[in-house]
Structure formats: structure tokens, C-alpha cells
Scaffold this motif. Structure first.
Motif, short mmCIF file in Angstrom:
data_model
loop_
_atom_site.label_atom_id
_atom_site.label_comp_id
_atom_site.label_asym_id
_atom_site.label_seq_id
_atom_site.Cartn_x
_atom_site.Cartn_y
_atom_site.Cartn_z
N ARG A 7 0.83 -1.22 0.00
CA ARG A 7 0.00 0.00 0.00
C ARG A 7 0.86 1.27 0.00
O ARG A 7 1.80 1.38 0.75
N ARG A 8 0.51 2.19 -0.87
CA ARG A 8 1.16 3.50 -0.91
C ARG A 8 0.06 4.55 -0.98
O ARG A 8 -1.05 4.27 -1.42
N SER A 9 0.38 5.79 -0.60
CA SER A 9 -0.58 6.88 -0.83
C SER A 9 -0.58 7.20 -2.31
O SER A 9 0.46 7.56 -2.87
N ILE A 10 -1.72 7.04 -2.93
CA ILE A 10 -1.88 7.33 -4.36
C ILE A 10 -2.66 8.64 -4.47
O ILE A 10 -3.78 8.75 -3.95
N ARG A 11 -2.07 9.61 -5.14
CA ARG A 11 -2.70 10.94 -5.23
C ARG A 11 -3.03 11.34 -6.65
O ARG A 11 -3.48 12.46 -6.89
N LYS A 12 -2.74 10.45 -7.62
CA LYS A 12 -3.08 10.75 -9.02
C LYS A 12 -3.97 9.63 -9.53
O LYS A 12 -3.62 8.45 -9.43
N PRO A 61 -4.94 22.79 2.75
CA PRO A 61 -3.87 23.09 1.77
C PRO A 61 -3.24 21.82 1.20
O PRO A 61 -2.51 21.87 0.22
N TYR A 62 -3.53 20.68 1.81
CA TYR A 62 -2.92 19.41 1.38
C TYR A 62 -3.93 18.50 0.70
O TYR A 62 -3.78 17.28 0.70
N ALA A 63 -4.98 19.10 0.14
CA ALA A 63 -6.09 18.27 -0.39
C ALA A 63 -6.27 18.41 -1.90
O ALA A 63 -7.30 18.02 -2.42
N LYS A 64 -5.28 18.95 -2.59
CA LYS A 64 -5.47 19.22 -4.03
C LYS A 64 -5.83 17.96 -4.82
O LYS A 64 -6.64 18.02 -5.76
N HIS A 65 -5.22 16.84 -4.43
CA HIS A 65 -5.47 15.57 -5.13
C HIS A 65 -6.94 15.16 -5.12
O HIS A 65 -7.39 14.42 -5.97
N LEU A 66 -7.64 15.65 -4.12
CA LEU A 66 -9.02 15.20 -3.89
C LEU A 66 -9.94 15.54 -5.07
O LEU A 66 -10.84 14.78 -5.42
N VAL A 111 -5.71 7.59 -0.70
CA VAL A 111 -4.88 8.39 0.22
C VAL A 111 -5.75 8.95 1.33
O VAL A 111 -6.90 9.32 1.12
N TRP A 112 -5.17 8.97 2.50
CA TRP A 112 -5.81 9.44 3.74
C TRP A 112 -5.52 10.92 3.87
O TRP A 112 -4.35 11.33 3.80
N LEU A 113 -6.53 11.71 4.07
CA LEU A 113 -6.32 13.13 4.33
C LEU A 113 -6.82 13.43 5.74
O LEU A 113 -7.99 13.18 6.05
N GLY A 114 -5.92 13.93 6.56
CA GLY A 114 -6.28 14.21 7.95
C GLY A 114 -7.27 15.36 8.04
O GLY A 114 -7.05 16.42 7.45
N VAL A 115 -8.33 15.16 8.79
CA VAL A 115 -9.29 16.25 9.06
C VAL A 115 -9.25 16.58 10.55
O VAL A 115 -9.00 17.72 10.94
N ALA A 116 -9.39 15.55 11.40
CA ALA A 116 -9.35 15.78 12.85
C ALA A 116 -7.95 16.20 13.31
O ALA A 116 -7.78 16.65 14.44
N THR A 117 -6.97 16.10 12.41
CA THR A 117 -5.60 16.49 12.74
C THR A 117 -5.43 18.01 12.80
O THR A 117 -4.42 18.49 13.32
N ALA A 118 -6.37 18.77 12.26
CA ALA A 118 -6.25 20.24 12.28
C ALA A 118 -7.63 20.86 12.50
O ALA A 118 -8.57 20.57 11.76
C1 LIG Z 1 -3.36 11.05 10.03
C2 LIG Z 1 -2.90 11.18 8.59
C3 LIG Z 1 -3.08 12.38 7.93
C4 LIG Z 1 -2.67 12.51 6.59
N1 LIG Z 1 -2.92 13.70 5.94
C5 LIG Z 1 -2.59 13.81 4.65
C6 LIG Z 1 -2.92 15.01 3.93
O1 LIG Z 1 -3.48 15.95 4.49
N2 LIG Z 1 -2.59 15.08 2.61
C7 LIG Z 1 -1.96 14.06 1.98
O2 LIG Z 1 -1.70 14.18 0.77
N3 LIG Z 1 -1.61 12.90 2.63
C8 LIG Z 1 -1.92 12.77 3.94
N4 LIG Z 1 -1.62 11.60 4.61
C9 LIG Z 1 -0.87 10.53 3.93
C10 LIG Z 1 0.60 10.51 4.40
O3 LIG Z 1 1.28 11.64 3.88
C11 LIG Z 1 1.28 9.20 3.94
O4 LIG Z 1 0.59 8.10 4.49
C12 LIG Z 1 2.74 9.14 4.34
O5 LIG Z 1 3.49 10.12 3.67
C13 LIG Z 1 3.38 7.78 4.07
O6 LIG Z 1 3.29 7.43 2.70
P1 LIG Z 1 2.53 6.10 2.24
O7 LIG Z 1 1.07 6.26 2.61
O8 LIG Z 1 2.73 6.04 0.75
O9 LIG Z 1 3.12 4.93 2.95
C14 LIG Z 1 -2.03 11.43 5.93
C15 LIG Z 1 -1.86 10.22 6.61
C16 LIG Z 1 -2.30 10.08 7.92
C17 LIG Z 1 -2.15 8.74 8.61
#
Ligand SMILES: Cc1cc2nc3c(=O)[nH]c(=O)nc-3n(C[C@H](O)[C@H](O)[C@H](O)COP(=O)(O)O)c2cc1C
Length: 167
Positions: A7-12, A61-66, A111-118
């Protein structure tokens, strides 16, 4: 389990829609998570409408991919259903990871975007969806068919972080 390791964060994402059966599977995977006292306080908003996704992309600011995701899940928790209020973020984290791993299993990326984090992102999401007071936004998970990026193994094992029997 292979999905955990690749698993990786996929943003595209391509513009291919995610099939309704896959969306159903993702929601079922999320709700299969463990929760404190089995409280299952989660709620989900499923968004596929492009104009709405573009608005959601402005909530952080980190949600452009959405904006280009095929579908984004807003993960929420209902305070009125919480038996162990201090456990809500752990519960929702387990649900989020289940959803992400099922996405990998189905050939999707997410990809996970944090909401409760801010607090300001929480407020933006709260007002965009006109959430009632008892509904807490936790995260937004965007999913789609990966475009260019792919799920692949990156080794993060750190032997020095493991402590046997004592600190
Ligand atoms: C609590 C949490 C908040 C995150 N928030 C963002 C975010 O706001 N924007 C984003 O692009 N990725 C976000 N991510 C994804 C992380 O950047 C990503 O999981 C991390 O860089 C590790 O990369 P990987 O998922 O490919 O293993 C978040 C992940 C977690 C667990």
C-alpha cells in the motif's frame, strides 16, 4: 498480507469511475474494523460529484489531489453513539486503514487526508457539509484507479524499534 506491504498513498487518479460494487466493498471493509466497546460510531459520506469534490479539495492546503479522485469518503463519528468517547480516533483510524487496504486489494489506489488532525480543516469540513454538532469529521479518503503511481513495497522495517521483553 500482501496489501499491507504494497500500500502506498496514491494521489493521481485516472478518470475511470470506481464501480458501485467496489464502493460497497470499501464501506463494508471500513465498518468491519474493531472499535472500543464495539461502539461502531462511524458514519460515511460518499462523494463522486466533481463540483463537490472540488469544494472539498479547498478544505485543506494538502487536499489538491481530492478534486481528481473518482470517489472520496468522508469518515465521521457520531458522538451520540459513543460508549467510550476517548476511543473514537482509534476506532476511526482502524476503519480508515481497513478501507485503504481493501482499495489495494481491489486494484485501486487511495490516500488518507487528515481532518481531525487540524481544527481549521475540521471546521471547513463541518461547514461544507453542514454537519450537526454531534457529528465529528475524522478524515477524507480519496480513491480511484491509479494514474502513473502504483502500490509497491517500500521497506520500513527498523529492527532497532523492536524491544523484546523490556525497554
Ligand atoms: C493522520 C494522517 C493524515 C494525513 N494527511 C494527509 C494530507 O493531508 N494530505 C496528503 O496528501 N496525505 C496525507 N496523509 C498521507 C501521508 O502523507 C502518507 O501516508 C505518508 O506520507 C506515508 O506514505 P505512504 O502512505 O505512501 O506509505 C495522511 C496520513 C495520515 C495517517
Amino acid at each position: 498480507m500482501e496489501e499491507i506491504f504494497i500500500r502506498r498513498s496514491i494521489r493521481k487518479f485516472t478518470n475511470q469511475a470506481v464501480e458501485p460494487e467496489k464502493i460497497d466493498k470499501l464501506l463494508r471493509a471500513a465498518m468491519q474494523a474493531p472499535s472500543a466497546a464495539n461502539q461502531q460510531a462511524w458514519e460515511f459520506i460518499v462523494v463522486q460529484d466533481k463540483a463537490r469534490l472540488e469544494q472539498m479539495a479547498e478544505t485543506s492546503p494538502y487536499a489538491k489531489h481530492l478534486a481528481d479522485s473518482a470517489v472520496t469518503f468522508v469518515l465521521l463519528a457520531d458522538e451520540s453513539k459513543m460508549k467510550v468517547p476517548t476511543g473514537w480516533e482509534q476506532d476511526m483510524g482502524a476503519a480508515a486503514e481497513n478501507l485503504l487496504l481493501e482499495a489495494v486489494h481491489l486494484g485501486l489506489g487511495g490516500v488518507w487526508l487528515g481532518v481531525a488532525t487540524a481544527d481549521f480543516v475540521t471546521e471547513n469540513v463541518r461547514s461544507l457539509f453542514a454537519l450537526p454538532e454531534n457529528i465529528r469529521p475524522f478524515a477524507m479518503i480519496s480513491v480511484g484507479y491509479p494514474d502513473g503511481q502504483k502500490n509497491q513495497f517500500v521497506d520500513r522495517y527498523q529492527a532497532e524499534r523492536v524491544h523484546y521483553e523490556k525497554w
